[in-house]
Design a protein around this motif. Sequence first.
Motif: not given
Length: 97
Positions: A62-68, A73-91
């Motif tokens: 989990i830590i490995c994937v969350v780090s990735a 999204v480090e440079k995204d000005s509004v990262p939350m939608p991208r984070i939600a999308h990537l977590v959805d892909l993960l799950l």
Amino acid sequence: MRQFLEDLAMNTSVYQSLAASLGTVIQHGTPGCNAITAEGRRLLRRAQEASIVRADASFDDIICVVSAIAIAVEKDSVPMPRIAHLVDLLLNGMRVR
């Protein structure tokens, strides 16, 4: 579990370079690190017991994937939608449902 992953990725991405060393940072034994680890392990165990998450998934995975995700999204000005999308892909994977 989803909210924990999204929150951890969001909070990690706020601090430049923390994402790259999250696995190391979280093992420092500070109260905050211990709390994140304990909660993550508890949620993972519950998800595994409910047959939602594979039994061979570990907290280190989990830590490995969350780090990735946080690095992505480090440079995204509004990262939350991208984070939600990537977590959805993960799950849920990348297959069409």
